[in-house]
Design a protein around this motif. Structure first.
Motif, mmCIF file in Angstrom:
data_model
loop_
_atom_site.group_PDB
_atom_site.id
_atom_site.type_symbol
_atom_site.label_atom_id
_atom_site.label_comp_id
_atom_site.label_asym_id
_atom_site.label_seq_id
_atom_site.Cartn_x
_atom_site.Cartn_y
_atom_site.Cartn_z
ATOM 1 N N LYS B 285 0.849 -1.159 0.068
ATOM 2 C CA LYS B 285 -0.046 0.001 -0.422
ATOM 3 C C LYS B 285 0.759 0.865 -0.114
ATOM 4 O O LYS B 285 0.460 2.427 -0.781
ATOM 5 N N LEU B 286 1.847 1.109 0.595
ATOM 6 C CA LEU B 286 2.462 2.153 1.185
ATOM 7 C C LEU B 286 3.312 2.291 -0.455
ATOM 8 O O LEU B 286 3.157 3.650 -1.145
ATOM 9 N N LYS B 287 3.894 1.330 -0.764
ATOM 10 C CA LYS B 287 4.839 1.568 -2.535
ATOM 11 C C LYS B 287 3.933 2.120 -3.566
ATOM 12 O O LYS B 287 3.622 3.090 -4.263
ATOM 13 N N SER B 288 2.454 1.823 -3.508
ATOM 14 C CA SER B 288 1.622 1.621 -4.266
ATOM 15 C C SER B 288 0.899 3.368 -4.539
ATOM 16 O O SER B 288 1.079 4.421 -5.269
ATOM 17 N N LYS B 289 0.974 4.009 -3.165
ATOM 18 C CA LYS B 289 0.388 5.517 -2.932
ATOM 19 C C LYS B 289 1.311 6.338 -3.036
ATOM 20 O O LYS B 289 1.365 7.225 -3.901
ATOM 21 N N TYR B 290 3.022 5.816 -3.025
ATOM 22 C CA TYR B 290 3.884 6.881 -3.144
ATOM 23 C C TYR B 290 4.672 6.969 -4.827
ATOM 24 O O TYR B 290 4.630 8.258 -5.449
ATOM 25 N N LEU B 291 3.873 5.734 -5.679
ATOM 26 C CA LEU B 291 4.367 5.664 -6.808
ATOM 27 C C LEU B 291 3.000 6.176 -7.829
ATOM 28 O O LEU B 291 3.259 6.795 -8.869
#
Lengths: 462, 462
Positions: B285-291
């Motif tokens: 979820k963090l990676k997805s929000k980041y990118l």
């Protein structure tokens, strides 16, 4: 009163203006601890020259108080409270002349502090100078109490007053400030609002970041914006629980005073380039909000890049400076607790609070001798009757220096409606300054007369 | 590739470091129009010295583009997009060494712009220099496109590209930036986010006022705070109607790339002194929000008194600088319209909007030759395999310069995770810089090899 005192004042007007200009050359910004010693040195030498006395420089935990007690013929004592510190001069680029190079133009003197509060200090010294020169002696005792930290919240004055109750005691105090209204009537103020001045601050990451990180790193300035939004709504209603609860109801006497108080709406709006007052208010509601309601104001806010053009960062910190102007009944200490609790309850424990000032509100009864003396002096010697303000919207340590010790206090002074106090191009009109010297001189005699009348309220009687 | 090129680069490492330090001495802050001419002069003389060519200084309506086309043996063309402008250096007091006096310490070079973007410019010139010196000629055509306004939103690059479609055309473009992750793996970025950069501003009375006026005079900064609060909620959800609607769904290929992408959570948090990411997110979820998610970030805000201590004013104006990072599908022009409408609908017609930058997002297919060449070069010559980023969280004019004209583009560079891009103490590691020169040199040969392979996607084929 001997009219030759007024003549003496007229003859010495250039000298008094020179005193004032010299004083205003000193950048006595307490917030930055600039020019404070020089200001006290100036006052010492002026007291020596004008009043043949050496003032006491009474220490506090901050800037010392300049104090002088001049003995007169009677047992009555009149005190003057003033402050020798001034507001910072920024934004300096908006001044038409350098703030610490007093400039005379179109009958006005422009300088930081000329209205707030050095004009009043000099007018009061000049008035006592004139009485002494013409009469040889003073009809009553006079006390000067000049603090050096009013513009940073009078943070040590309560302690000072507590430790020097004998020195500050008087039968009436003339408070530091005063302004003519847009109708040119002298405002006489019988009270002040209190204040809580805080800085809210928050830190995030240990460095500013590229704003690409904003999708995953929490933003301190966003958190501050959300927290500020919790403090006050769009209708100017403060949302901190309990904020309005302890306010003393306005008395019928205060309502009468309010109804007589004049607020020049059109000229005020025109002067400020505005179309309307807050919430579109006018008339009695506007006056009531102005004098009798508290505020929650953002004095300043800053975070991140504020230069020209664009810079794409996620700032690592943010702060906002907020002043609450309080009315009688509201306690700054309680408000501070309520604010902390409110932020915590809403999840903003990470927002810190620094306190820069806390003062209670104060009001003087209009039937006090000093109030009557001021009102009668102005009614007798000024062209227009006074505009009596039951409670000025501004703040000062009136509670800590006077009300707490039963000393009634009234305020009037050299400023006018467009004096731009605390702002660029602060100024006073020379004729207002000269008339104020005369009114202060006349007040000394009027107060002596009032205090020797039979009956009436005295400070000891309340 | 002839390994003697790597030896040549090692032998000339001090010279390349010197080129970089000299370049970083020039304070080429486009936002303030400082040092821009000097930067172009420097590049002209470096091109003459290192590559025996004179670059074209191509005018735009803003800062000119420095352009050079070096002919090679084949019909394949590789282009490099970079920018010679840098971010402003403030807050300067937080730098450990002067931002425009490059300082070498512990194997790192500290200077504003050393990571973003001068280190990459010098590395790419050095690589071509080394090939030319060792081989005598280039195996393919090389184009350098260095703009001067990337840090202020590449405001004239779209026009430039449109007018010079022949000059910018290539078979693949190496984009300007790149950073190693906290695990020391080289990030290879296949796309960028878009951006809308705006300043919201509001004026009230024609001068700052004594804050006692706050009960009856409307406050611009309060209005700005209330308006900002309408833009985003505490959960980082943007509230402007339509903001998320046009976003292109993440494809299954992009989801696979995301799952392979490494975001070093613990070391990132430790490095920044933080306990958690936004909303406590972690993992996919963090990676997805980041990118893959857009942002609404406050880059800066200012109003009123922001100096030491307290000053009691009602400020007459306020502004906030905001950048929105956009993802494919979001159009900056449409967002600007939606923002204006949203403010108006909520009664904030008095808040003005200045636009400082508008760019669309872009993504390159990982099966493009240039992408394959970059990934294989790093896999072959660097110690660790690359960390492929399907879409970097940062922004650049990739759409306007490449995607719009069918040019695939891939980004990797000299920076590392703690390069402090856009922040104080910006730095790169010397060994990263030297390795990057080698990788760029190797990429030139790998790309030539790829382009001469049978099959595969080419830029013409999409």
């Amino acid at each position: 009163m001997d009219k030759s005192i007024f003549e003496f004042i007229e003859e010495h007007r250039e000298e008094y203006i020179e005193w004032l200009c010299k004083f205003c050359e000193i950048p006595s910004v307490a917030a930055q601890n600039r020019g404070m010693v020089e200001s006290r040195d100036f006052l010492e030498s002026l007291f020596a020259q004008a009043l043949q006395t050496k003032p006491e420089i009474l220490p506090t935990r901050g800037q010392p108080v300049v104090y002088a007690h001049l003995a007169g013929k009677k047992t009555t004592t009149l005190s003057f409270y003033n402050h020798y510190d001034v507001q910072p001069e920024d934004p300096i680029e908006l001044w038409d002349s350098p703030p610490f190079e007093p400039t005379i133009k179109n009958g006005k003197i422009y300088a930081r502090g000329v209205a707030d509060n050095k004009g009043n200090i000099i007018a009061r010294i000049a008035a006592i100078h004139a009485i002494k020169q013409v009469m040889g002696e003073l009809p009553i005792d006079i006390k000067f109490i000049f603090e050096g930290e009013e513009e940073i919240g009078s943070i040590h004055l309560a302690d000072f007053a507590n430790h020097h109750q004998d020195k500050i005691q008087s039968d009436g105090c003339v408070w530091e400030f005063g302004y003519r209204d847009a109708d040119d009537r002298l405002q006489v103020s019988l009270g002040v609002k209190g204040m809580l001045y805080v800085e809210l601050f928050i830190n995030g990451a240990n460095t500013d970041l590229h704003s690409a990180q904003a999708s995953i790193i929490e933003s301190p300035i966003w958190r501050l914006v959300w927290a500020l939004n919790l403090l006050k709504d769009k209708n100017d209603h403060v949302l901190i629980p309990g904020f309005y609860e302890s306010i003393q109801p306005v008395t019928s006497e205060e309502e009468i005073l309010l109804s007589r108080y004049i607020l020049e709406e059109n000229s005020t709006l025109e002067h400020l380039g505005l179309k309307q007052f807050i919430n579109g208010l006018s008339g009695e509601k506007l006056k009531s909000k102005y004098l009798y309601e508290p505020t929650c104001n953002i004095c300043g806010i800053q975070s991140g890049y504020t230069g020209e053009g664009s810079k794409t960062i996620l700032p690592s910190s943010a702060f906002a400076k907020i002043d609450f102007r309080l009315v009688p009944g509201q306690k700054p200490d309680q408000l501070l607790k309520d604010l902390r609790t409110y932020l915590n309850v809403n999840g903003y424990e990470d927002i810190g609070i620094r306190v820069f000032g806390a003062e209670e509100a104060a009001r003087t009864n209009p039937s006090e001798k000093i109030a009557e003396a001021v009102i009668e002096t102005i009614s007798t010697y000024s062209e227009l009757p006074p505009n009596i303000v039951p409670n000025t919207p501004g703040t000062g340590p009136m509670y800590d220096l006077c009300q707490r010790y039963g000393i009634p206090s009234v305020s009037f002074g050299v400023g006018h409606f467009a004096s731009y106090t605390h702002a660029p191009n602060e100024n006073i009109r020379i004729e207002d300054f000269i008339e104020n010297i005369k009114l202060i001189a006349a007040l000394v005699f009027k107060f002596e007369e009032k205090m020797n009348e039979e009956g009436g309220v005295t400070s000891e009687a309340i």
